[in-house]
Design a protein around this motif. Structure first.
Motif, short mmCIF file in Angstrom:
data_model
loop_
_atom_site.label_atom_id
_atom_site.label_comp_id
_atom_site.label_asym_id
_atom_site.label_seq_id
_atom_site.Cartn_x
_atom_site.Cartn_y
_atom_site.Cartn_z
N ARG A 331 -45.18 11.74 15.88
CA ARG A 331 -43.79 11.48 15.53
C ARG A 331 -42.89 12.52 16.22
NH1 ARG A 331 -43.63 10.38 9.03
NH2 ARG A 331 -45.32 8.85 8.91
N ILE A 332 -42.13 12.05 17.17
CA ILE A 332 -41.26 12.96 17.92
C ILE A 332 -40.20 13.59 17.02
CG2 ILE A 332 -39.53 13.06 19.76
CD1 ILE A 332 -41.15 11.00 21.27
N PHE A 333 -39.66 12.80 16.09
CA PHE A 333 -38.56 13.27 15.24
C PHE A 333 -39.04 13.60 13.82
CE2 PHE A 333 -36.55 10.24 18.28
CZ PHE A 333 -35.85 11.18 19.01
N TYR A 334 -40.26 14.07 13.71
CA TYR A 334 -40.84 14.35 12.39
C TYR A 334 -39.96 15.33 11.60
CZ TYR A 334 -44.22 15.93 8.87
OH TYR A 334 -44.84 16.26 7.70
N ARG A 335 -39.48 14.89 10.44
CA ARG A 335 -38.68 15.67 9.50
C ARG A 335 -37.33 16.09 10.09
NH1 ARG A 335 -42.30 19.87 6.12
NH2 ARG A 335 -40.55 19.56 4.72
N VAL A 494 -34.56 16.88 32.38
CA VAL A 494 -35.75 16.48 31.65
C VAL A 494 -35.79 14.96 31.52
CG1 VAL A 494 -34.64 16.71 29.38
CG2 VAL A 494 -37.11 16.89 29.56
N ARG A 495 -36.97 14.38 31.69
CA ARG A 495 -37.12 12.93 31.65
C ARG A 495 -37.96 12.44 30.47
NH1 ARG A 495 -33.42 13.16 34.28
NH2 ARG A 495 -33.04 12.51 36.44
N THR A 496 -38.73 13.32 29.88
CA THR A 496 -39.62 12.92 28.79
C THR A 496 -39.33 13.76 27.56
OG1 THR A 496 -41.34 12.35 30.38
CG2 THR A 496 -42.01 12.59 28.08
N LEU A 497 -39.16 13.09 26.43
CA LEU A 497 -38.90 13.78 25.17
C LEU A 497 -40.21 14.00 24.43
CD1 LEU A 497 -36.39 14.79 23.64
CD2 LEU A 497 -36.46 12.68 22.31
N THR A 498 -40.44 15.22 23.96
CA THR A 498 -41.65 15.54 23.21
C THR A 498 -41.27 16.14 21.86
OG1 THR A 498 -41.81 17.78 24.09
CG2 THR A 498 -42.91 16.02 25.33
N ARG A 499 -42.21 16.13 20.96
CA ARG A 499 -41.95 16.72 19.64
C ARG A 499 -41.71 18.22 19.76
NH1 ARG A 499 -46.00 16.74 14.36
NH2 ARG A 499 -44.81 18.25 13.17
#
Length: 544
Positions: A331-335, A494-499
């Protein structure tokens, strides 16, 4: 000839006081002089006994209940911020352990930071005054050893407190500062819990409703409609003012998570449970979970509200009605995602195209939260674009800050050159006074002539010293070498979103609708400051 210590600005003394959490726990045994009241009186008495501090402005900074093993204390952070802003030029503490117990950190401040900022540091009980040590604390073996001892003592004390608490827990003593929902502390013994009948009735009702077939969402909704007091609001009625880590400290709002927490709390069956978590290291705010096998569990230590049979039945029903929770690592946007209206966490709905939705309306229909769905994919794109835009903005701001820093540095260098010239003139006048004295002794001039020349030199020296003070006050403050916002600078493309990236940069994401979001950055204050600076600069340019 070296001059005595004379601050070039108004003398501002920071009185720093600290009382650790361990001191508070051991208040019946600790020396009274360690209390906040006595530390304050002790330091102010020291100031009153030294005429050199007469007329100084005194600021007080107090951390009550904080460990000295790290510098993440509210008052000490405010103090150091004002030191960096050149608003404080003297710090007085009872002893060095009050300022800090980490000997490496304290050593850095004594040997490098405070001397560089021209801040005088006094530790009364340790007999340390940086005025007597031109090059900081370097080379003072007794100071270094004392700081090491303070550090080791703090760690030893923490272990002793932890061991003592564990022994008390094994005997069935309740050690938490506040009673949990359904109980209240005995007026006669703070380590004993009594049943709070009103709250206990709510606990029993939760179990009965759940066993009868209602879900945690339905129970929360029912309680919100009826206005049943939540655990937090129950504490408020008991005059507990502490702030907990929740969104709204004043609303009476049940969630399914609150209901589920009560259903999973085995302490209602009479078991005392201690040691589920522990700090990662002494003085750290980071908590780590402890294996269940290492918990301290004492059966029958507190009054029973729920029978073991009812608790096990609810536990079994909960296990059968819920599948295994999804892995949170993906989950990238966890909490991170919250509703912009009720400020509570939004629910992530699994599927081919995951989305977020606020389910508050299911538990409290009158709150008015929209039922829009926010696609996780669309949210990723929006956040990614915001990070790139923020990085580009900060890069421009950083270049502007660097230009400002270079300009201020050149300006300060010119001032330093003038100060150096005045200081050289002062030395020449002092040499003239010495030559006049030698001439008087050798008979080349009489005493009145000597005094006249000395008076002329003193007057000239006084004028030069005044000019030096004025020049010192004209120095421009240099920006901090490293801004908290610099962590986002590398992400302009940046091209990729990570947690990991989201955790690094973002505090929360508030969703108002499927087309309106708000990102709260972890460097929010720095961001607002940069915006204000750029706006001010733009206004100045337009006026000119």
């Amino acid at each position: 000839m070296e001059r005595d210590f004379k601050p070039a600005m108004e003398l501002v003394i920071a009185v720093y006081i600290r009382l650790s959490a361990e001191d508070g726990d051991l208040s019946d045994e600790k020396n009274e002089s360690n209390s906040v009241v006595n530390q304050r009186a002790y330091i102010h008495q020291y100031i009153a006994q030294h005429p050199e501090f007469s007329g100084a402005r005194i600021l007080e900074f107090c951390d009550d209940g904080y460990s000295g093993t790290n510098m993440e204390r509210p008052a000490v952070k405010r103090l150091l911020r004002q030191v960096r802003d050149r608003k404080i030029n003297c710090i007085i503490v009872k002893d060095m352990s009050r300022f800090g117990r980490d000997y490496i950190v304290v050593g850095d401040y004594l040997e490098q930071i405070f001397p560089f900022l021209d801040v005088r540091f006094i530790a009364i009980n340790d007999g340390y005054d940086s005025k007597d040590h031109k090059y900081g604390a370097a080379g003072l073996i007794d100071v270094s050893f004392r700081n090491v001892i303070y550090d080791l003592y703090s760690k030893e004390l923490s272990e002793k407190v932890r061991s003592t608490k564990k022994q008390l827990a094994e005997k069935g003593y309740y050690l938490a500062p506040f009673a949990f929902f359904g109980y209240q502390k005995s007026p006669e013994d703070k380590h004993t819990l009594l049943v709070d009948e009103a709250a206990a009735a709510t606990v029993r009702r939760i179990f009965d409703l759940f066993i009868s077939g209602l879900s945690t969402h339905e129970i929360a909704r029912k309680f919100n409609v009826e206005g049943v007091l939540t655990p937090l609001q129950t504490k408020r009625t008991q005059s507990v003012t502490r702030k907990w880590n929740c969104v709204d400290q004043d609303s009476n709002y049940w969630t399914s998570g609150t209901v589920r927490k009560i259903l999973n709390d085995e302490r209602y069956t009479g078991k005392a449970v201690y040691g589920k978590t522990m700090r990662k290291k002494v003085g750290s705010h980071d908590i780590k979970r402890v294996a269940e096998s290492q918990w301290t569990v004492v059966d029958g230590a507190i009054p029973t509200i729920i029978s073991k049979e009812l608790f096990e039945a609810a536990k079994e029903l909960s296990a059968s009605s819920h599948s295994a929770p999804p892995k949170v690592s993906s989950r990238i946007f966890y909490r991170k995602v919250r509703c912009g209206h009720c400020r509570l966490a939004m629910t992530r709905m699994e599927g081919t195209n995951p989305y977020y939705i606020c389910q508050t309306y299911r538990r409290k229909p009158d709150i008015g939260c929209p039922q829009d769905k926010m696609s996780e994919k669309e949210l990723e794109q929006a956040v990614l674009a915001s990070i790139r835009a923020m990085a580009q903005f900060l890069r421009k701001a950083e270049k502007a800050r660097q230009r400002q820093s270079d300009k201020a540095d050149r300006y300060n260098q010119r001032i330093e050159q003038k100060i150096l010239a005045h200081e050289n003139s002062i030395k020449m006048r002092q040499q003239e006074k010495m030559s006049a004295f030698e001439n008087m002794v050798s008979g080349l001039c009489d005493e009145p002539e000597y005094k006249r020349r000395c008076k002329q030199c003193d007057e000239h020296i006084g004028r030069l010293e005044q000019k030096i003070r004025e020049l010192q006050s004209e120095k421009r403050q240099l920006p901090d070498e490293k801004s908290p916002a610099e962590s986002v600078l590398p992400y302009t493309n940046v091209r990729t979103l990570t947690r990991e990236l989201v955790d690094l940069l973002i505090q929360h994401i508030y969703i108002y609708s499927d087309t309106s979001i708000e990102i709260v950055w972890k460097f929010q204050d720095e961001y607002k400051r940069l915006l204000a600076e750029l706006k001010s600069k733009a206004d100045t340019t337009n006026e000119s």
